[in-house]
Every structure is written in C-alpha cells, then in structure tokens.
Design a protein around this motif. Structure first.
Motif, PDB file in Angstrom:
ATOM      1  N   ARG A 119       0.726  -1.077   0.181  1.00 35.20           N
ATOM      2  CA  ARG A 119      -0.092  -0.164   0.180  1.00 35.20           C
ATOM      3  C   ARG A 119       0.906   1.192  -0.060  1.00 35.20           C
ATOM      4  O   ARG A 119       0.537   2.256  -0.849  1.00 35.20           O
ATOM      5  CB  ARG A 119      -0.803  -0.157   1.116  1.00 35.20           C
ATOM      6  N   ALA A 120       1.884   1.288   0.668  1.00 39.94           N
ATOM      7  CA  ALA A 120       2.795   2.315   0.931  1.00 39.94           C
ATOM      8  C   ALA A 120       3.580   2.625  -0.705  1.00 39.94           C
ATOM      9  O   ALA A 120       3.693   3.898  -1.031  1.00 39.94           O
ATOM     10  CB  ALA A 120       3.882   2.206   1.830  1.00 39.94           C
ATOM     11  N   VAL A 121       4.046   1.529  -1.119  1.00 40.56           N
ATOM     12  CA  VAL A 121       4.487   1.621  -2.508  1.00 40.56           C
ATOM     13  C   VAL A 121       3.788   2.409  -3.463  1.00 40.56           C
ATOM     14  O   VAL A 121       3.985   3.209  -4.261  1.00 40.56           O
ATOM     15  CB  VAL A 121       4.988   0.400  -3.083  1.00 40.56           C
ATOM     16  N   HIS A 122       2.537   1.932  -3.389  1.00 36.61           N
ATOM     17  CA  HIS A 122       1.068   2.290  -4.454  1.00 36.61           C
ATOM     18  C   HIS A 122       1.103   3.857  -4.107  1.00 36.61           C
ATOM     19  O   HIS A 122       0.708   4.512  -5.129  1.00 36.61           O
ATOM     20  CB  HIS A 122       0.224   1.476  -4.305  1.00 36.61           C
ATOM     21  N   CYS A 123       1.010   4.430  -2.594  1.00 36.68           N
ATOM     22  CA  CYS A 123       0.959   5.747  -2.621  1.00 36.68           C
ATOM     23  C   CYS A 123       2.004   6.618  -3.008  1.00 36.68           C
ATOM     24  O   CYS A 123       2.058   7.598  -3.422  1.00 36.68           O
ATOM     25  CB  CYS A 123       0.853   5.964  -1.021  1.00 36.68           C
ATOM     26  N   ILE A 124       3.469   5.954  -2.896  1.00 32.22           N
ATOM     27  CA  ILE A 124       4.701   6.830  -3.337  1.00 32.22           C
ATOM     28  C   ILE A 124       4.852   6.657  -4.686  1.00 32.22           C
ATOM     29  O   ILE A 124       5.141   7.891  -5.244  1.00 32.22           O
ATOM     30  CB  ILE A 124       5.904   6.173  -2.453  1.00 32.22           C
ATOM     31  N   CYS A 125       4.767   5.725  -5.290  1.00 40.54           N
ATOM     32  CA  CYS A 125       4.924   5.482  -6.895  1.00 40.54           C
ATOM     33  C   CYS A 125       3.992   6.287  -7.523  1.00 40.54           C
ATOM     34  O   CYS A 125       2.839   6.019  -7.363  1.00 40.54           O
ATOM     35  CB  CYS A 125       5.260   4.148  -7.206  1.00 40.54           C
ATOM     36  N   ALA A 126       4.699   7.070  -8.490  1.00 39.79           N
ATOM     37  CA  ALA A 126       3.745   7.688  -9.561  1.00 39.79           C
ATOM     38  C   ALA A 126       3.112   6.879 -10.757  1.00 39.79           C
ATOM     39  O   ALA A 126       2.153   7.180 -11.365  1.00 39.79           O
ATOM     40  CB  ALA A 126       4.466   8.831 -10.198  1.00 39.79           C
ATOM     41  N   SER A 127       3.920   5.932 -10.859  1.00 36.51           N
ATOM     42  CA  SER A 127       3.692   4.994 -12.172  1.00 36.51           C
ATOM     43  C   SER A 127       3.363   3.748 -11.556  1.00 36.51           C
ATOM     44  O   SER A 127       4.187   2.952 -10.746  1.00 36.51           O
ATOM     45  CB  SER A 127       4.910   4.961 -12.715  1.00 36.51           C
ATOM     46  N   GLU A 128       2.178   3.094 -12.067  1.00 39.57           N
ATOM     47  CA  GLU A 128       1.513   1.893 -11.726  1.00 39.57           C
ATOM     48  C   GLU A 128       2.720   0.662 -12.390  1.00 39.57           C
ATOM     49  O   GLU A 128       2.717  -0.434 -11.761  1.00 39.57           O
ATOM     50  CB  GLU A 128       0.151   1.542 -12.260  1.00 39.57           C
TER      51      GLU A 128
END
Length: 185
Positions: A119-128
């Motif tokens: 979840r944290a990675v999905h919040c930080i990354c701009a690209s899926e």
C-alpha cells in the motif's frame, strides 16, 4: 462505527493454533496483531477518515474506510507496522510479544499489495508500472528465498510453505476494493 462483525472461523483458527503454539506464544501473537490493527485504526481516526464495517476474520481485521488522500493513506498504511514495532520498547517485560510484533511488522512491510508495504509503495510511486515491477521483484525474491532455505540450507518445508503463502496472499489481493484489509499473519 456502523457495523461490527466477527468471523466465527477465527475461533477454529485459534483452537488449531492452541494445538501448535503454547498459550503464552498464542497470546503474544494476538497482542501483537491487536496493537498492529489498533495502530491502523488510530491513524485513520486521527486523519479524520470515516471507519465503518469493522470485521475480524481469519485474514485479519477488515475495515471499510472513507476517501483518503495519498499521504493520508501512506500514513495509515504504515501506522500498523510502526505500532507493532513500538512493542520492542516493552521487550524486557513482554519478550514474546516483541518478537511476534517484529516478525509481523517485517512481513507486513513487504512491498507487495495488499500488505501495508505494498500500500505504501502504491502511495509513493507515480507509475503503476514501477509499482508492479517492485512487487514482482519482491515476489521473485520471496520464491527464491523459500527455495534456497528449503533446498540449500536444509530448513525443511517451512521456508517453501511461508513463501508460497506470501505469494498466494499477494496474488489473491490483486483485485481493487475500497475496503482496507490488514493481515494478522
């Protein structure tokens, strides 16, 4: 909170766990999991997020939450593992709980969705696309580690079973939903 539900299968899981774990360790696991979930809940409430439909089941606590911004979601996702890691401060008095909380927090910080780290990675990354690469790299590393531990370190089947469960959890959680699910595993 509008709705509170308890999955009765949890009692079956607890009964099975009592056959495997001594009572002191089972209580330590439950306390570490409760502190983890409480960390998520407190962070959600401090961020002003509406929490409803709390359900406690085999996979952990599941809460339906209102809309959040990326930074709110990041804070709330990391609050559970950080609350668990705070139990290290009580290691002198509750050593089993501190050990369980460290293992539980480390597992939940893996960058694999739906775990807290994912979840944290999905919040930080701009690209899926970047998120998917990070997740699949981690899944590959988990598979390699499980095989290495079982075949070369001769640790038995446990590393393969743990890595298979983690990979299954990651692949099963690929659907999108509005509910937050936090695992006690």
């Amino acid at each position: 909170m509008a709705c509170r539900r308890f999955d009765w299968c949890v009692l079956l899981l607890l009964a099975l766990a009592l056959l495997i774990l001594p009572l002191r360790w089972l209580l330590a696991v439950l306390l570490a999991g409760a502190v983890h979930e409480l960390g998520h809940y407190v962070a959600l409430r401090l961020c002003g997020v509406n929490v409803s439909n709390l359900r406690i089941g085999i996979g952990g606590a599941r809460m339906t939450v209102g809309d959040m911004g990326r930074w709110q979601e990041l804070l709330c996702a990391l609050a559970g593992p950080m609350a668990g890691l705070s139990l290290i401060l009580l290691a002198r008095w509750l050593p089993r709980t501190a050990v369980c909380a460290c293992i539980h927090s480390a597992y939940n910080l893996l960058p694999v969705y739906p775990l807290d780290g994912g979840r944290a990675v999905h919040c930080i990354c701009a690209s899926e696309r970047v998120c998917r690469r990070i997740e699949w790299s981690c899944i590959g590393l988990i598979a390699f580690t499980g095989l290495y531990g079982s075949l070369f370190l001769k640790l038995g089947y446990l590393p393969i079973v743990v890595s298979a469960m983690t990979i299954h959890r990651a692949l099963a959680g690929k659907g999108t939903c509005k509910a937050w699910s936090f695992s006690l595993q």
